[in-house]
Design a protein around this motif. Sequence first.
Motif, PDB file in Angstrom:
ATOM      1  N   THR A   1      45.925  28.916  45.895  1.00 51.06           N
ATOM      2  CA  THR A   1      45.338  29.536  44.705  1.00 51.06           C
ATOM      3  C   THR A   1      44.336  30.587  45.135  1.00 51.06           C
ATOM      4  OG1 THR A   1      43.744  27.736  44.626  1.00 51.06           O
ATOM      5  CG2 THR A   1      45.654  27.566  43.165  1.00 51.06           C
ATOM      6  N   LYS A   2      44.109  31.502  44.202  1.00 45.04           N
ATOM      7  CA  LYS A   2      43.170  32.586  44.478  1.00 45.04           C
ATOM      8  C   LYS A   2      42.097  32.582  43.402  1.00 45.04           C
ATOM      9  CE  LYS A   2      44.405  36.845  43.589  1.00 45.04           C
ATOM     10  NZ  LYS A   2      45.055  38.158  43.677  1.00 45.04           N
ATOM     11  N   ASN A   3      40.854  32.656  43.831  1.00 39.34           N
ATOM     12  CA  ASN A   3      39.753  32.820  42.881  1.00 39.34           C
ATOM     13  C   ASN A   3      39.775  34.235  42.336  1.00 39.34           C
ATOM     14  OD1 ASN A   3      38.167  30.544  42.562  1.00 39.34           O
ATOM     15  ND2 ASN A   3      37.271  30.792  44.592  1.00 39.34           N
ATOM     16  N   TYR A   4      39.579  34.402  41.056  1.00 38.55           N
ATOM     17  CA  TYR A   4      39.417  35.754  40.533  1.00 38.55           C
ATOM     18  C   TYR A   4      38.505  35.696  39.316  1.00 38.55           C
ATOM     19  CZ  TYR A   4      42.695  34.780  36.730  1.00 38.55           C
ATOM     20  OH  TYR A   4      43.308  34.267  35.632  1.00 38.55           O
ATOM     21  N   LEU A   5      38.016  36.850  38.893  1.00 34.11           N
ATOM     22  CA  LEU A   5      37.041  36.929  37.809  1.00 34.11           C
ATOM     23  C   LEU A   5      37.719  37.243  36.501  1.00 34.11           C
ATOM     24  CD1 LEU A   5      34.049  38.864  39.337  1.00 34.11           C
ATOM     25  CD2 LEU A   5      34.128  36.488  38.623  1.00 34.11           C
ATOM     26  N   VAL A   6      37.248  36.594  35.465  1.00 36.39           N
ATOM     27  CA  VAL A   6      37.746  36.886  34.120  1.00 36.39           C
ATOM     28  C   VAL A   6      36.561  37.276  33.259  1.00 36.39           C
ATOM     29  CG1 VAL A   6      38.799  35.924  32.063  1.00 36.39           C
ATOM     30  CG2 VAL A   6      39.666  35.303  34.319  1.00 36.39           C
ATOM     31  N   GLU A   7      36.661  38.425  32.632  1.00 38.75           N
ATOM     32  CA  GLU A   7      35.627  38.861  31.697  1.00 38.75           C
ATOM     33  C   GLU A   7      35.968  38.321  30.326  1.00 38.75           C
ATOM     34  OE1 GLU A   7      33.004  40.506  32.531  1.00 38.75           O
ATOM     35  OE2 GLU A   7      33.540  41.075  34.588  1.00 38.75           O
ATOM     36  N   ASN A   8      35.015  37.644  29.715  1.00 39.61           N
ATOM     37  CA  ASN A   8      35.234  37.193  28.337  1.00 39.61           C
ATOM     38  C   ASN A   8      33.924  37.278  27.585  1.00 39.61           C
ATOM     39  OD1 ASN A   8      33.705  35.010  29.179  1.00 39.61           O
ATOM     40  ND2 ASN A   8      35.540  33.792  29.682  1.00 39.61           N
ATOM     41  N   ASN A   9      33.886  36.701  26.392  1.00 36.55           N
ATOM     42  CA  ASN A   9      32.704  36.816  25.537  1.00 36.55           C
ATOM     43  C   ASN A   9      31.471  36.198  26.177  1.00 36.55           C
ATOM     44  OD1 ASN A   9      34.239  38.098  23.675  1.00 36.55           O
ATOM     45  ND2 ASN A   9      34.721  36.211  22.514  1.00 36.55           N
ATOM     46  N   ASN A  10      31.704  35.242  27.047  1.00 40.19           N
ATOM     47  CA  ASN A  10      30.573  34.574  27.672  1.00 40.19           C
ATOM     48  C   ASN A  10      30.217  35.181  29.017  1.00 40.19           C
ATOM     49  OD1 ASN A  10      30.562  32.731  25.538  1.00 40.19           O
ATOM     50  ND2 ASN A  10      32.187  31.525  26.538  1.00 40.19           N
ATOM     51  N   GLY A  11      30.771  36.326  29.288  1.00 39.95           N
ATOM     52  CA  GLY A  11      30.496  36.971  30.562  1.00 39.95           C
ATOM     53  C   GLY A  11      31.674  36.796  31.498  1.00 39.95           C
ATOM     54  N   SER A  12      31.403  36.634  32.760  1.00 42.43           N
ATOM     55  CA  SER A  12      32.462  36.523  33.755  1.00 42.43           C
ATOM     56  C   SER A  12      32.556  35.091  34.268  1.00 42.43           C
ATOM     57  CB  SER A  12      32.175  37.456  34.932  1.00 42.43           C
ATOM     58  OG  SER A  12      32.044  38.771  34.465  1.00 42.43           O
ATOM     59  N   THR A  13      33.755  34.630  34.455  1.00 43.34           N
ATOM     60  CA  THR A  13      33.950  33.295  35.007  1.00 43.34           C
ATOM     61  C   THR A  13      35.022  33.341  36.085  1.00 43.34           C
ATOM     62  OG1 THR A  13      35.573  32.778  33.340  1.00 43.34           O
ATOM     63  CG2 THR A  13      33.326  32.083  32.888  1.00 43.34           C
ATOM     64  N   HIS A  14      34.973  32.350  36.973  1.00 44.23           N
ATOM     65  CA  HIS A  14      35.984  32.224  38.021  1.00 44.23           C
ATOM     66  C   HIS A  14      37.225  31.566  37.443  1.00 44.23           C
ATOM     67  CE1 HIS A  14      33.358  32.829  41.656  1.00 44.23           C
ATOM     68  NE2 HIS A  14      32.503  32.832  40.640  1.00 44.23           N
ATOM     69  N   LYS A  15      38.382  32.018  37.848  1.00 42.92           N
ATOM     70  CA  LYS A  15      39.641  31.356  37.490  1.00 42.92           C
ATOM     71  C   LYS A  15      40.458  31.192  38.759  1.00 42.92           C
ATOM     72  CE  LYS A  15      39.728  31.054  32.906  1.00 42.92           C
ATOM     73  NZ  LYS A  15      40.016  29.834  32.149  1.00 42.92           N
ATOM     74  N   LEU A  16      41.371  30.232  38.733  1.00 44.74           N
ATOM     75  CA  LEU A  16      42.262  30.032  39.862  1.00 44.74           C
ATOM     76  C   LEU A  16      43.657  30.500  39.486  1.00 44.74           C
ATOM     77  CD1 LEU A  16      41.168  26.462  40.999  1.00 44.74           C
ATOM     78  CD2 LEU A  16      40.627  28.647  42.103  1.00 44.74           C
ATOM     79  N   LEU A  17      44.276  31.224  40.369  1.00 45.33           N
ATOM     80  CA  LEU A  17      45.607  31.749  40.099  1.00 45.33           C
ATOM     81  C   LEU A  17      46.518  31.368  41.254  1.00 45.33           C
ATOM     82  CD1 LEU A  17      47.281  33.591  38.193  1.00 45.33           C
ATOM     83  CD2 LEU A  17      46.704  35.477  39.721  1.00 45.33           C
ATOM     84  N   PHE A  18      47.689  30.856  40.903  1.00 47.99           N
ATOM     85  CA  PHE A  18      48.665  30.489  41.933  1.00 47.99           C
ATOM     86  C   PHE A  18      49.076  31.727  42.703  1.00 47.99           C
ATOM     87  CE2 PHE A  18      53.067  29.836  43.336  1.00 47.99           C
ATOM     88  CZ  PHE A  18      52.913  28.677  44.068  1.00 47.99           C
ATOM     89  N   GLU A  19      49.055  31.623  44.014  1.00 46.76           N
ATOM     90  CA  GLU A  19      49.397  32.763  44.853  1.00 46.76           C
ATOM     91  C   GLU A  19      50.877  32.701  45.208  1.00 46.76           C
ATOM     92  OE1 GLU A  19      47.690  35.277  45.585  1.00 46.76           O
ATOM     93  OE2 GLU A  19      48.807  36.233  47.199  1.00 46.76           O
ATOM     94  N   LYS A  20      51.606  33.672  44.732  1.00 51.05           N
ATOM     95  CA  LYS A  20      53.054  33.684  44.954  1.00 51.05           C
ATOM     96  C   LYS A  20      53.408  34.455  46.238  1.00 51.05           C
ATOM     97  CE  LYS A  20      53.800  35.230  40.708  1.00 51.05           C
ATOM     98  NZ  LYS A  20      54.456  35.670  39.468  1.00 51.05           N
ATOM     99  N   ASN A  21      54.659  34.341  46.599  1.00 51.82           N
ATOM    100  CA  ASN A  21      55.251  35.115  47.704  1.00 51.82           C
ATOM    101  C   ASN A  21      54.589  34.874  49.058  1.00 51.82           C
ATOM    102  OD1 ASN A  21      57.014  36.336  45.864  1.00 51.82           O
ATOM    103  ND2 ASN A  21      55.408  37.807  45.290  1.00 51.82           N
ATOM    104  N   ALA A  22      54.041  33.688  49.208  1.00 54.33           N
ATOM    105  CA  ALA A  22      53.475  33.357  50.518  1.00 54.33           C
ATOM    106  C   ALA A  22      54.551  32.709  51.389  1.00 54.33           C
ATOM    107  CB  ALA A  22      52.298  32.391  50.353  1.00 54.33           C
ATOM    108  N   ASP A  23      54.431  32.910  52.673  1.00 56.05           N
ATOM    109  CA  ASP A  23      55.348  32.279  53.627  1.00 56.05           C
ATOM    110  C   ASP A  23      54.599  31.102  54.243  1.00 56.05           C
ATOM    111  OD1 ASP A  23      56.791  31.502  55.861  1.00 56.05           O
ATOM    112  OD2 ASP A  23      57.544  33.527  56.241  1.00 56.05           O
ATOM    113  N   ILE A  24      54.959  29.896  53.800  1.00 56.97           N
ATOM    114  CA  ILE A  24      54.242  28.712  54.276  1.00 56.97           C
ATOM    115  C   ILE A  24      55.146  27.918  55.205  1.00 56.97           C
ATOM    116  CG2 ILE A  24      53.033  26.600  53.614  1.00 56.97           C
ATOM    117  CD1 ILE A  24      52.421  27.757  50.968  1.00 56.97           C
TER     118      ILE A  24
END
Lengths: 480, 319
Positions: free
Chosen positions: B51-74
């Motif tokens: 997963t990748k941490n990323y920022l989301v802007e919303n009414n309450n400001g910015s928050t961290h979200k986790l996003l599944f990281e695709k296309n990785a070679d594991i």
Amino acid sequence: MLLNRLRIYLSSVIVLLLLSNCDKDVSVSPDEPQPFTGKIIVNSEPAGFSIYLNNKNSGYKTPDSLIFMDPGNYQITLKKKYFRDTSVVIYLDENQEMLLNIDLLKNNAMYGSLNIFSVPAGAAIYINDSLTQKVTPYTFSHLLPGEYNIKLTYPQFRSISFDVSVTSSQTSSYSKSLQDTSLWVDYQVSNSGLTSNILSSIAVDNFGNKWIGSMDKGLIKYDDVEFVNYNTANSGIPGNRVLTVEVDQFNIVWVGTQNGIGRFDGTNWTVYNTSNSALRSNEIFTIKVDQQNTLWVGASTGLYKFDSNLWSVFNDSSLSIWANDIELDNGNIWIATNDGAVRFNNGEFQYYVQSVYNYPTKIISSVAKDMTGNIWFCHKNSGLLRNGVSYFNGSQFTNIFTGSASNSINHISVDMFNSKWISTNEGLVNISSNNSMVIYNRSNSFISSDLISSSAIDKNGVLWVTNSYNGLNKFKFNSN
Amino acid sequence: MKYLRIIILLNIVLSFSGCDDSFNPYTDFKEKYSLVSILRSDTTLQIAAITKNYLVENNNGSTHKLLFEKNADIRIWHGDSVYKLRDTILASDDGLDSIQYYYTQQFSILTGKKIEIEALLSNGKRLKGISETPAKTEFKNTSEVIIPPIGKDVVQIYWIPPGIQNFYKARLKMKCEFVENGINKIFYKELPVSISVSEGKQYAVFPKASRDNYVVYDLDAINWYLHALSDSLSEPGKFSIHQNLVLELLTFDVELSRYISISSSSIDNFSVRFDDGDYSNITGGLGIFGSQIKTNYLKLKFIESYIRSFKFNFIFDLK
């Protein structure tokens, strides 16, 4: 005074300003370096080699690429089963793309050799189904490492097929003995398409097809090319336990099973049993068809006749007929019963009592007529009386004993030379026309076992022998 | 007056040139990747997630979200073998919820093997983790074999620790059968290790992961659980309990044990929680890579009269 206070305030603000500006530098972690974009493209001839990077399996196989590689020295090793490892050391510059083409076929040390021996020598060698034009013993060199299928063929010997492996810089040797089939051929579940080794009976039709009864898998047809199995799952045969097989002059196959009679015309099955015929029991021991196409059936409940769709039952009110086998002799029907030899003619039973005619025992398993008109009987042990063979010349019985006192005499057939072939539990016995005797068993022949259940002769004079537990034998006794 | 003007001006300047940027917790945010994979011995299905941490802007400001990281070679190395993982999406029946993960169905781990994971992301970043599967865990002969034990009010199971840093988690399960709508259902129920009381109400307590090389079940807790189960059934005689029990013991490798020790997170057969601040053994990012070996203790048996005393039916098992 006011000026001093202002100076102090100003100084404080500047200090505060300076300090507050440092927060950003303190909280920031150093930037992560961007990955290098070095790339190593690894090709090989042949392909499919595992790529090891610095002695560690990368999980990639050629052709493939190793991407996002840091600059530096790398040892690339290609590995594959049976092949020698091949390594190259490279230096990869920063963000360099390097192409590695490794032709393994140029290296003579990569190849291997294969020695093939056989007994007898001179067998033709096939590699992966291709005839090599070479015969054993032979050494194939400069072979690519890997697995091969080898087949050896030799006239009058059973061909043999086996897998071999060839390794780089090595000579692999394989030695095989081919089975002599000039006299005996064995067919087992393990070496042919035969579906059962537990065989009870056999008959040969006018086309030379062998119809083989098994005790567990129904009926098996062998046309000298392939075996075809007819069982309750794939056909209309009434049971998988076949006790007897007969083929009539029209090539109709009749099978006696524990579940009645099956009639097979090559396409359709017709079943006769206690529910749709005069049969009083479904366990059928013997079937014979005469020249008038009349069917004669032997069972534990007597003798049956099936003619023009009419069934007749024949039995004796005082002594129940248990018909183990029957033989047609013009107007006579000879019956092998558990109470001795019986002749049936015009609806009358004539008993040949053991105590009067002095044949070995009254329990008779099989009966056959020879070319001189003698009627031969197979006798099983009964009480203190021992097993044996007898023949009746129309007036008296002559006894012949073979094997031990515990032997079991199971079946008799007669060939075109008037030789009698006796199936016993101690081998196959041949009694020639002049009554000389030869016993074929495991110790003196290639017969598959000593437990023989039945035999039949085809038009080519080849004897087909069913083993009670070891499949089928072909005996070319007339080949010399 | 002149100085007063200067001060006012400076205050204004300071007001606008304050350290807002420095104090904003998001200005220094950098993308962080986390890799989680716990290899198991009781299945050939091995999974991993990036997963990748990323920022989301919303009414309450910015928050961290986790996003599944695709296309990785594991790839996972297990001893001398290497396995590549494929990505997939597991969606709920209604399609509203889904999880994404990488998986392979080609191997289950063995004891005492070096394991390694490497994930090459599509941007060239590499996440790596190494560990070693736990050594074989063997139960001691002094462990209890019957329930209820003779002359004791606890059921104790001991095992020989394969290492000094390993954590363990035990589960004692009894096999049950129950006919419902003509269908015989066979299932397992876990027995509690003790009872807790809260606001006058009793609750079953189940073993937590710990470094102890033993587990002690309070017989009162088992009694209480079986009583409660029997009381909940209208006809307990139609509910069958098998003679044999199974104690499943999960032995966590050192890396996973450190994670459990530091995060105090609960861990079970199927999941591991991972938070940013927890222990990480992933180089190039965050996360946890470890393994767990399941060992069954199969010598425990119920005594027939004990089970029947709760009005259950009893089923003898073959040896």
